[in-house]
Design an enzyme around this catalytic site. Structure first.
Site, PDB file in Angstrom:
ATOM      1  N   PRO A 132       0.799  -1.229   0.000  1.00 17.62           N
ATOM      2  CA  PRO A 132       0.000   0.000   0.000  1.00 17.62           C
ATOM      3  C   PRO A 132       0.834   1.284   0.000  1.00 17.62           C
ATOM      4  O   PRO A 132       0.381   2.311   0.510  1.00 17.62           O
ATOM      5  CB  PRO A 132      -0.762  -0.120   1.313  1.00 17.62           C
ATOM      6  CG  PRO A 132       0.263  -0.726   2.244  1.00 17.62           C
ATOM      7  CD  PRO A 132       1.045  -1.700   1.391  1.00 17.62           C
ATOM      8  N   ASP A 133       2.028   1.272  -0.555  1.00 20.45           N
ATOM      9  CA  ASP A 133       2.953   2.399  -0.426  1.00 20.45           C
ATOM     10  C   ASP A 133       2.374   3.720  -0.916  1.00 20.45           C
ATOM     11  O   ASP A 133       2.402   4.732  -0.209  1.00 20.45           O
ATOM     12  CB  ASP A 133       4.243   2.090  -1.178  1.00 20.45           C
ATOM     13  CG  ASP A 133       4.880   0.781  -0.735  1.00 20.45           C
ATOM     14  OD1 ASP A 133       4.217  -0.262  -0.862  1.00 20.45           O
ATOM     15  OD2 ASP A 133       6.022   0.794  -0.292  1.00 20.45           O
ATOM     16  N   HIS A 134       1.856   3.734  -2.159  1.00 16.42           N
ATOM     17  CA  HIS A 134       1.365   4.986  -2.716  1.00 16.42           C
ATOM     18  C   HIS A 134       0.170   5.512  -1.926  1.00 16.42           C
ATOM     19  O   HIS A 134       0.070   6.708  -1.634  1.00 16.42           O
ATOM     20  CB  HIS A 134       0.980   4.802  -4.187  1.00 16.42           C
ATOM     21  CG  HIS A 134       2.141   4.510  -5.074  1.00 16.42           C
ATOM     22  ND1 HIS A 134       2.544   3.225  -5.368  1.00 16.42           N
ATOM     23  CD2 HIS A 134       2.991   5.332  -5.728  1.00 16.42           C
ATOM     24  CE1 HIS A 134       3.595   3.269  -6.166  1.00 16.42           C
ATOM     25  NE2 HIS A 134       3.891   4.532  -6.401  1.00 16.42           N
ATOM     26  N   VAL A 135      -0.730   4.606  -1.592  1.00 20.04           N
ATOM     27  CA  VAL A 135      -1.927   5.062  -0.893  1.00 20.04           C
ATOM     28  C   VAL A 135      -1.618   5.427   0.557  1.00 20.04           C
ATOM     29  O   VAL A 135      -2.203   6.359   1.120  1.00 20.04           O
ATOM     30  CB  VAL A 135      -3.045   4.003  -1.002  1.00 20.04           C
ATOM     31  CG1 VAL A 135      -2.762   2.788  -0.147  1.00 20.04           C
ATOM     32  CG2 VAL A 135      -4.393   4.597  -0.649  1.00 20.04           C
ATOM     33  N   GLY A 167       1.090   6.863   1.467  1.00 22.19           N
ATOM     34  CA  GLY A 167       1.600   8.224   1.337  1.00 22.19           C
ATOM     35  C   GLY A 167       0.482   9.237   1.306  1.00 22.19           C
ATOM     36  O   GLY A 167       0.593  10.331   1.883  1.00 22.19           O
TER      37      GLY A 167
END
Length: 774
Positions: free
Chosen positions: A529-532, A534
């Site tokens: 879930p890295d982008h979300v 962020g």
């Protein structure tokens, strides 16, 4: 409400007129303390479990939208969010009340060739490029589990709303957003054009192989005595720990195995590790990983995950009563504010919000904000980039001793297409925080800052003497946001923070596999879930800035990536706790089907009797006339699939999807990342733009803006920095230090400029004809 917590959005009123999974947009605002009034018109219906998790914490009103009671709620709202087919003109409301923030929500936005297309989770996955990367080479693409595309889109929408609200409260200028779920999914789930890492496996998107990744390509899953574990051997020290743990076998003693590429290509290494793990339990392997510094996690089910000591210790799961009198377990919110969990039941009360005297508006919500960004890898890149895109002065704080992993590049200096896209609109400050003078200098910068971002292993900021207590003593207005894999507290807080391990420990990896292949794990190259996460962190920062308008003081927001993930799968968690099945379509056809062409696919989703009738008309399936219920269609799925596959065989995915959509059936061609820029929808939305970078020999694509809005301006275009490129400049600007002092700081290594060898590498890389861009 959490006792003692001053919710950031306390005093903010929101009207929610969104149905389906995107109703969770305003759940974020409720968690942050806004009063969300949900108007469900008489006769409206929604899946019971989906409604439970999407609408918790809201005030519910089953009233006519045209009633006086509804009008009162609308008149008093700061934010109004509605489906595009609701009988309310949000754009007109926003014109009448310029400080109002409104959002029209649809699958494909307004005024595009696909505006009238019907969406679904599989359709969004197909059109975003995510489906093309999900699955195993040689097999059909695999739909990701749950409502992942919609949930990531909802996170993007919620971030957009708090940003619009901050601008409106500060300047009196609101906005009307035309929000497309596809836009949100493309940006927040796993974008191919941005800071992408394994999303494009280190290559530009247009150079990706057409096929899906090979099994076990990255982050392998291995059997053990009581299930499976996932392993992440990335750094040299991690491999050395694995080598010692295995008893230093001679077969792998060569120093060549310190190189990740050598380990990946070795045909003997993974089988040897698998044999080593075979007789151990998951618990024993995790304990060994902790002892030897090896990133490894048990592959857990949703049931196992929500019942761990870590989840209980963090109060990450709570219980909610269902309309039929049962009790469901659901994730308990995504953020901790000032050290306290916001939780799902904030139910904020509408109060008078009196912001300070309004400032002028430049179209950039964060103009004038100063941000110290210590973030690394994808989450760190995204949090600061989101603020920098909209006007903040973001300083990427870094050092040569501990370089950001995103600096790894196919070039001989720390720049790449991925880094350039993910760190645009930042400047770089090289500083040695381990040096007492460097720490002192950072605190002087912190005294001038508005926001500090980090995503280190919990305890790192404290060990550097840069914790909130220390910083807020010199700057009470500071907002500090931290992000980590499993949160700053709890038994797992010290675990390695890799997304694949988070997915393993929260049940997602086990759900993301072929149903007929227990070993068919398919999330290995996904960046989630890295982008979300962020975006959730940036949302927390903006919410605290909104509270600062009201109170004059800052605060902290803390994000656990594992809890972001669990919240996105809240409906599945609730179903599991109620003994209900997950991942089972309620109608048929539902899935990915082969179409004409080499490895070309089309998704088709029937979701009710009207959709079914349209499907039968589109493909000429007269045998379907008697299949008048979902249960009947599920029982006849073999015959339905045979007829659909035969019809698709002579049609391209786009031809087939267009024909089905004409008859009201949710369908879409599977796009690869390289297809996106020229696909009609993205051209209609003017979604992408081409940017150049003075230190790259190639141009690259990025999204033009975070959202389509009436008053929204395009993202800034300042190029991403080299490490330390602006050190002297920002020290002079922020602190006003004289040139001789800055020179001394550089000479003693307290601050760092660009390594001269990097300048030479740039000169050797960029053709003379291109150097004029620098």
């Amino acid at each position: 409400m959490t006792h003692g917590l001053d919710y950031p959005l306390s005093g903010i009123s929101v009207v929610d007129l969104v149905r389906g999974p995107m109703a969770s947009i305003t759940r974020y605002l409720a968690e942050l303390g806004a009063r969300v009034d949900r108007i469900d018109e008489p006769g409206s219906a929604m899946d019971a479990v989906e409604a439970l998790v999407a609408n918790v914490g809201k005030q519910h009103h089953r009233i006519d939208l045209m009633s006086a009671a509804a009008q009162t709620l609308i008149d008093n709202a700061h934010i109004i969010v509605a489906d595009s087919d609701q009988p309310i003109d949000l754009a007109a409301l926003q014109r009448e009340r310029p400080e109002l923030v409104t959002m029209t929500v649809s699958d494909f936005g307004c005024n595009t060739a696909m505006t009238n297309w019907k969406g679904s989770g599989p359709v969004l996955h197909a059109l975003s490029g995510e489906l093309s990367r999900s699955g195993i080479r040689g097999r059909e693409p695999l739909l990701p589990p749950g409502d992942l595309a919609y949930q990531c889109a909802a996170s993007q929408a919620a971030y957009t709303l708090v940003t619009g609200l901050y601008r409106a409260l500060k300047t009196g200028v609101g906005d009307h957003f035309d929000f497309s779920a596809l836009d949100g999914a493309v940006q927040a789930l796993d974008p191919g054009y941005g800071v992408n890492g394994s999303a494009t496996m280190g290559k530009p998107a247009n150079l990706l192989a057409r096929a899906r990744p090979a099994a076990g390509f990255q982050y392998p899953v291995l059997k053990c005595a009581d299930g499976h574990v996932r392993l992440c051997l990335l750094a040299k020290r991690q491999w050395r720990g694995m080598f010692r743990w295995m008893g230093e076998p001679a077969a792998f003693a060569s120093p060549e195995f310190d190189k990740m590429i050598v380990r990946y290509k070795s045909p003997e290494l993974l089988p040897a590790i698998g044999a080593f793990f075979a007789d151990m339990t998951r618990e024993e392997i995790e304990a060994g990983g902790q002892k030897f510094g090896v990133p490894v996690s048990a592959i857990l089910t949703f049931e196992e995950s929500i019942d761990t000591d870590h989840v209980r210790d963090r109060n990450a799961i709570t219980s909610l009563g269902t309309p039929d009198g049962r009790v469901a377990k659901v994730p308990n919110g995504m953020l901790c504010i000032d050290g306290l969990r916001t939780g799902l039941g904030a139910e904020g009360e509408a109060q008078a919000f009196r912001p300070p005297e309004r400032s002028s508006d430049s179209g950039q919500p964060f103009e004038g904000l100063k941000v110290l960004d210590l973030g690394v890898i994808v989450v760190g890149a995204e949090q600061g980039r989101l603020l920098g895109d909209q006007g903040a002065d973001v300083l990427k704080v870094e050092s040569r001793a501990y370089p950001d992993g995103n600096r790894q590049s196919y070039l001989k200096y720390g720049m790449s297409v991925s880094f350039a896209a993910g760190h645009r609109n930042k400047r770089s400050l090289g500083i040695n925080l381990r040096d007492p003078e460097g720490r002192k200098l950072f605190l002087e910068l912190a005294a001038q800052a508005d926001v500090i971002l980090s995503n280190f292993k919990p305890g790192t900021m404290e060990s550097l003497g840069l914790d909130y207590e220390t910083v807020s003593a010199i700057n009470p207005r500071i907002v500090m946001v931290d992000s980590s894999a499993f949160g700053a507290t709890g038994p797992w807080s010290g675990r390695m923070g890799y997304g694949p391990l988070v997915r393993a420990a929260t049940g997602l990896a086990l759900a993301w596999r072929y149903p007929d292949d227990p070993e068919g794990f398919c999330d290995s190259v996904t960046i989630y879930p890295d982008h979300v996460a962020g975006r959730v962190g940036a949302m927390g920062a903006v919410a605290l800035l909104i509270r600062r308008l009201r109170t004059g003081r800052g605060g902290t927001a803390s994000v656990a990536q594992s809890e972001v993930m669990l919240s996105h799968f809240a409906a599945d968690v609730a179903r599991v706790s109620l003994g209900l099945p997950t991942g089972t379509p309620s109608d048929h056809p539902y899935g990915v089907y082969p179409a004409a062409g080499d490895d070309e696919w089309c998704v088709v989703v029937v979701d009710g009797d009207q959709s079914w009738r349209g499907f039968c008309e589109a493909i000429g399936f007269s045998a379907g006339e008697g299949l008048t219920t979902p249960a009947a269609r599920l029982a006849a799925r073999e015959g339905i699939d045979a007829a659909l596959t035969a019809w698709l065989a002579s049609r391209t995915p786009l031809e087939a999807a267009t024909a089905l959509q004409t008859h009201g059936v949710a369908a879409a061609p599977m796009l690869r990342l390289a297809d996106l820029p020229d696909f009609a929808y993205y051209r209609d939305r003017n979604f992408y733009r081409t940017e150049s970078h003075p230190y790259l020999p190639e141009d690259f694509l990025v999204e033009r803006r975070h959202v389509t809005g009436r008053a929204t301006v395009d993202a800034e275009t300042r190029p991403a920095p080299l490490a330390g490129e602006h050190s002297s400049e920002v020290i002079a600007e922020w602190l006003g230090l004289p040139a001789e002092t800055i020179s001394r700081l550089e000479e003693t290594g307290v601050i760092e400029g660009v390594d001269p060898r990097e300048w030479k590498a740039i000169e050797d890389t960029i053709a003379p004809s291109e150097q004029g861009r620098a």
